[in-house]
Write a protein that holds these residues in place. Structure first.
Motif, short mmCIF file in Angstrom:
data_model
loop_
_atom_site.label_atom_id
_atom_site.label_comp_id
_atom_site.label_asym_id
_atom_site.label_seq_id
_atom_site.Cartn_x
_atom_site.Cartn_y
_atom_site.Cartn_z
N GLU A 37 0.85 -1.20 0.00
CA GLU A 37 0.00 0.00 0.00
C GLU A 37 0.88 1.23 0.00
O GLU A 37 1.76 1.37 0.83
N ALA A 38 0.62 2.11 -0.94
CA ALA A 38 1.39 3.36 -1.03
C ALA A 38 0.86 4.38 -0.03
O ALA A 38 -0.31 4.35 0.37
N HIS A 39 1.73 5.29 0.36
CA HIS A 39 1.30 6.40 1.21
C HIS A 39 0.40 7.32 0.41
O HIS A 39 0.49 7.39 -0.82
N ALA A 40 -0.46 8.04 1.09
CA ALA A 40 -1.31 9.02 0.42
C ALA A 40 -0.43 10.12 -0.13
O ALA A 40 0.52 10.56 0.53
N PRO A 41 -0.72 10.57 -1.35
CA PRO A 41 0.10 11.65 -1.91
C PRO A 41 -0.09 12.95 -1.14
O PRO A 41 -1.19 13.25 -0.68
N VAL A 42 0.98 13.68 -1.02
CA VAL A 42 0.92 14.99 -0.38
C VAL A 42 0.84 16.02 -1.50
O VAL A 42 1.75 16.12 -2.33
N VAL A 43 -0.27 16.73 -1.53
CA VAL A 43 -0.48 17.75 -2.55
C VAL A 43 -0.31 19.11 -1.89
O VAL A 43 -0.99 19.42 -0.90
N GLU A 44 0.60 19.89 -2.44
CA GLU A 44 0.88 21.20 -1.87
C GLU A 44 -0.39 22.06 -1.86
O GLU A 44 -1.13 22.11 -2.85
N GLY A 45 -0.63 22.68 -0.74
CA GLY A 45 -1.79 23.55 -0.60
C GLY A 45 -3.03 22.84 -0.10
O GLY A 45 -4.02 23.48 0.23
N GLN A 46 -2.99 21.53 -0.03
CA GLN A 46 -4.14 20.77 0.45
C GLN A 46 -4.13 20.74 1.98
O GLN A 46 -3.06 20.64 2.58
N PRO A 47 -5.28 20.82 2.62
CA PRO A 47 -5.31 20.79 4.09
C PRO A 47 -4.71 19.48 4.62
O PRO A 47 -4.91 18.40 4.04
N LEU A 48 -3.98 19.59 5.70
CA LEU A 48 -3.35 18.40 6.30
C LEU A 48 -4.38 17.36 6.72
O LEU A 48 -4.11 16.16 6.64
N ILE A 49 -5.54 17.80 7.13
CA ILE A 49 -6.56 16.84 7.57
C ILE A 49 -6.99 15.94 6.41
O ILE A 49 -7.27 14.75 6.59
N ALA A 50 -7.02 16.47 5.18
CA ALA A 50 -7.39 15.66 4.02
C ALA A 50 -6.31 14.62 3.73
O ALA A 50 -6.60 13.47 3.41
N ILE A 51 -5.05 15.04 3.87
CA ILE A 51 -3.94 14.11 3.65
C ILE A 51 -3.97 13.02 4.71
O ILE A 51 -3.82 11.83 4.41
N LEU A 52 -4.22 13.41 5.96
CA LEU A 52 -4.30 12.45 7.05
C LEU A 52 -5.46 11.46 6.82
O LEU A 52 -5.31 10.25 7.05
N ALA A 53 -6.58 11.96 6.34
CA ALA A 53 -7.73 11.08 6.08
C ALA A 53 -7.38 10.03 5.02
O ALA A 53 -7.71 8.85 5.17
N GLU A 55 -4.38 8.97 4.27
CA GLU A 55 -3.37 8.08 4.84
C GLU A 55 -4.05 7.02 5.72
O GLU A 55 -3.68 5.84 5.70
N ARG A 56 -5.05 7.44 6.47
CA ARG A 56 -5.77 6.48 7.32
C ARG A 56 -6.54 5.47 6.47
O ARG A 56 -6.64 4.29 6.82
N GLN A 57 -7.08 5.90 5.34
CA GLN A 57 -7.76 4.97 4.43
C GLN A 57 -6.77 3.95 3.89
O GLN A 57 -7.09 2.76 3.78
N ALA A 58 -5.56 4.40 3.56
CA ALA A 58 -4.53 3.49 3.07
C ALA A 58 -4.16 2.48 4.16
O ALA A 58 -3.98 1.29 3.88
N LEU A 59 -4.07 2.95 5.39
CA LEU A 59 -3.75 2.04 6.50
C LEU A 59 -4.88 1.03 6.70
O LEU A 59 -4.62 -0.16 6.94
N ASP A 60 -6.11 1.47 6.57
CA ASP A 60 -7.24 0.54 6.68
C ASP A 60 -7.18 -0.55 5.61
O ASP A 60 -7.43 -1.72 5.88
N ARG A 61 -6.83 -0.15 4.37
CA ARG A 61 -6.70 -1.14 3.29
C ARG A 61 -5.57 -2.14 3.60
O ARG A 61 -5.72 -3.35 3.38
N ALA A 62 -4.45 -1.62 4.10
CA ALA A 62 -3.31 -2.50 4.42
C ALA A 62 -3.68 -3.46 5.55
O ALA A 62 -3.34 -4.65 5.49
N ASN A 63 -4.37 -2.96 6.56
CA ASN A 63 -4.77 -3.83 7.67
C ASN A 63 -5.77 -4.89 7.22
O ASN A 63 -5.71 -6.04 7.66
N SER A 64 -6.66 -4.51 6.33
CA SER A 64 -7.62 -5.47 5.79
C SER A 64 -6.90 -6.57 5.01
O SER A 64 -7.22 -7.76 5.13
#
Length: 84
Positions: A37-53, A55-64
Motif C-alpha cells: 500500500e502506497a502512502h497518500a500523496p501529499v499535494v501542496e496547498g491541500q489541508p493536512l486533515i485531508a492528507i491524514l484522512a 493516509e488512514r484509508q490506506a492504512l485501513d486497506r493495508a490492515n484489511s
C-alpha cells in the motif's frame, strides 16, 4: 498366499514413498495479498486533515489485506498442517 501379502505391502510402501517424495502442492497466494500500500500523496496547498484522512484509508486497506493474509495462512494450516 504370503507372496500376495508381501506384494500388497510393497505396493503400499511404494505408493506412500511416492506421495511423500512428490511433496505438497499449495494453492497460490492471492495476488492482492502481495500488494504494497502506497502512502497518500501529499499535494501542496491541500489541508493536512485531508492528507491524514487518505493516509488512514490506506492504512485501513493495508490492515484489511493483512487480515486476509492471516486467514489464507490459517486455512492452509488447517488443511495441510500438522497438529502437535
Amino acid at each position: 498366499m504370503t507372496g500376495c501379502s508381501a506384494t500388497e505391502r510393497l505396493n503400499r510402501a511404494a505408493t506412500t514413498k511416492g506421495q511423500t517424495q512428490a511433496g505438497l502442492v499449495l494453492p497460490p497466494l492471492p495476488d492482492d495479498l502481495r500488494k504494497q500500500e502506497a502512502h497518500a500523496p501529499v499535494v501542496e496547498g491541500q489541508p493536512l486533515i485531508a492528507i491524514l484522512a487518505r493516509e488512514r484509508q490506506a492504512l485501513d486497506r493495508a490492515n484489511s489485506r493483512q487480515g486476509r493474509t492471516i486467514q489464507f495462512y490459517d486455512d492452509l494450516k488447517a488443511r495441510y498442517g500438522t497438529h502437535p
